[in-house]
Scaffold this active site. Structure first.
Site, PDB file in Angstrom:
ATOM      1  N   SER A  79      -1.957  -3.694  -8.329  1.00 28.02           N
ATOM      2  CA  SER A  79      -1.430  -2.686  -7.463  1.00 28.02           C
ATOM      3  C   SER A  79      -0.211  -2.912  -7.462  1.00 28.02           C
ATOM      4  O   SER A  79       0.477  -2.403  -6.167  1.00 28.02           O
ATOM      5  CB  SER A  79      -2.303  -2.977  -6.585  1.00 28.02           C
ATOM      6  OG  SER A  79      -3.224  -1.758  -6.767  1.00 28.02           O
ATOM      7  N   ALA A  80       0.162  -4.101  -7.506  1.00 30.75           N
ATOM      8  CA  ALA A  80       2.057  -4.508  -6.946  1.00 30.75           C
ATOM      9  C   ALA A  80       3.004  -4.212  -8.147  1.00 30.75           C
ATOM     10  O   ALA A  80       3.455  -4.097  -7.803  1.00 30.75           O
ATOM     11  CB  ALA A  80       2.040  -6.615  -7.672  1.00 30.75           C
TER      12      ALA A  80
END
Length: 416
Positions: A79-80
């Site tokens: 999710s970065a």
């Protein structure tokens, strides 16, 4: 000690750690060496920039069994990736191609279907579009791997009862931004990661999906049990039934779980690398992330060049909602448009995005500080500890930065 060449203004590195760092970051280096080394097949990297000057670029461990981690090793940052995708949208907005308060359907007409004609770009970027659920748009892994199909289905989807409420769009976030960007530019997110992020910043360390053969960046093999436990009959049954639960449990299950999705990560060459998932399959080096967030930490400037305008940077730093997130167990994410904060020492003044397993990119505009941290571990036994990596990285980074010498010269050449 490592074999990296040292200089009077550089720290000696522990055995097994490559790269360089200035002496002020000794506690950070030692903690990194202790937590990231020693597991065959596992490793990671950490980079710290202060006002654009690299003060720490270290790595340890292995990117695959018997393959040492290097400065050019990238990891899937999960999710970065969202922070990178959001930055693409901000770049387009900066050029006047997108307005945050304009309905998405003005750019992407198909998106107006099923009552979505008033959902704005700002709603999309801050997880308030009411489109976080997977079950209504995908039947399984084959659907998830078809990113253009997912864009089309989201355009046709009906928003749920959480429209307007911050609810983490764990996977749908990336397809929503990709559909918007495609409607505006005619190009997919993998290309836009290159043309809007990597090339303007002069970094080869940011990719969406598998890096091309021409890239110096190589993707680390994932280490650990991954998410196989999710596919067991009992866990799948429980999560499937959780779809209908009210509150955070139901919202989290709908946003995060789909039968068969755990196979996304299986094998030495997992399917996640061969699609465009702008919410979760970025392959980044620590330095790539630190370079991107360095521009966000320094008023939109990178290496003396304008990356984003001051007006856009002011908008990006604004917290859109202080409401608790309904898909993340009511955690106070303090959503900006594409980034979040953390209520902990060393992080309150900054913003960025953390991914599954704890990899993250971070900007602290008050200090001109940026951080990139990546690794390839993903197993149930270490997931909680790894997920909380920012809790030790960021305070130690801030501590080192406070006493670091503000030099404009690059440290000694990084070791191969």
């Amino acid at each position: 000690m490592s074999t990296v060449a040292t200089a009077p203004d550089l720290a000696d590195l522990p055995t097994g750690v490559g790269g360089y760092a200035t002496p002020e970051f000794g506690p950070l280096i030692r903690t990194f060496a202790r937590l990231m080394g020693g597991q065959p097949g596992a490793g990671g990297a950490l980079t710290v920039h202060l006002h654009g000057t690299p003060l720490v670029e270290i790595w340890a461990g292995e990117s695959a069994p018997a393959t040492p981690w290097t400065a050019d090793t990238g990891a899937i940052v999960f999710s970065a990736t969202k922070g990178i995708a959001a930055t693409v949208i901000h770049r387009l907005a900066d050029r006047g191609l997108i307005d945050y308060d304009t309905p998405v359907a003005a750019y992407w007409p198909e998106f107006a279907a099923n009552g979505k004609e008033r959902i704005t770009v700002r709603h999309l970027l801050s997880h308030r579009a009411g489109l976080s659920g997977l079950p209504d748009i995908a039947a399984g892994l084959d659907d998830i791997l078809d990113h253009q199909l997912m864009e089309q289905r989201l355009a046709a989807a009906k928003p749920d009862h959480l429209l307007g409420t911050p609810t983490y769009h764990a996977l749908t976030y990336g397809w929503l931004l990709a559909g918007l960007a495609r409607a505006v530019t005619g190009r997919g997110m993998a290309e836009l990661f290159r043309t809007e992020i990597a090339e303007p910043l002069g970094t080869d360390g940011i990719h969406l999906g598998r890096p091309p053969a021409t890239s110096a960046t190589t993707a680390a093999t994932m280490h650990g049990g991954r998410l196989g436990f999710v596919g067991t009959t009992y866990v799948s049954l429980v999560l499937g039934r959780a779809y209908s639960l009210p509150g955070a449990l139901g919202a989290a299950a709908r946003a995060l779980f789909l039968p068969g999705l755990e196979d996304f990560l299986e094998g030495d060459i997992p399917p996640i690398l061969d699609t465009e998932l702008p919410a979760g399959n970025g392959v980044c080096t620590a330095t790539g992330l630190a370079t991107l967030y360095g521009a966000l930490a320094n008023g939109g400037m990178s290496q003396g060049r304008r990356f984003l305008s001051p007006a856009t940077m002011k908008t990006m730093r604004h917290i859109e909602t202080y409401s608790l997130d309904h898909a993340l167990m009511y955690f106070p994410m303090m959503w900006r448009m594409g980034y979040h904060s953390l209520p902990m020492p060393g992080a309150r003044a900054g913003f960025g995005h953390i991914g599954l397993g704890g990899s993250f990119g971070w900007a602290d505009p008050n200090r001109g500080l940026s951080v990139g941290f990546v690794h390839n571990r993903l197993s149930l036994s270490s997931l909680t500890t790894d997920q909380l990596a920012s809790a030790w990285v960021l305070p130690l980074v801030v501590r080192g930065a406070r006493s670091a010498r503000r030099t404009t010269q690059l440290p000694a050449s990084r070791a191969a």
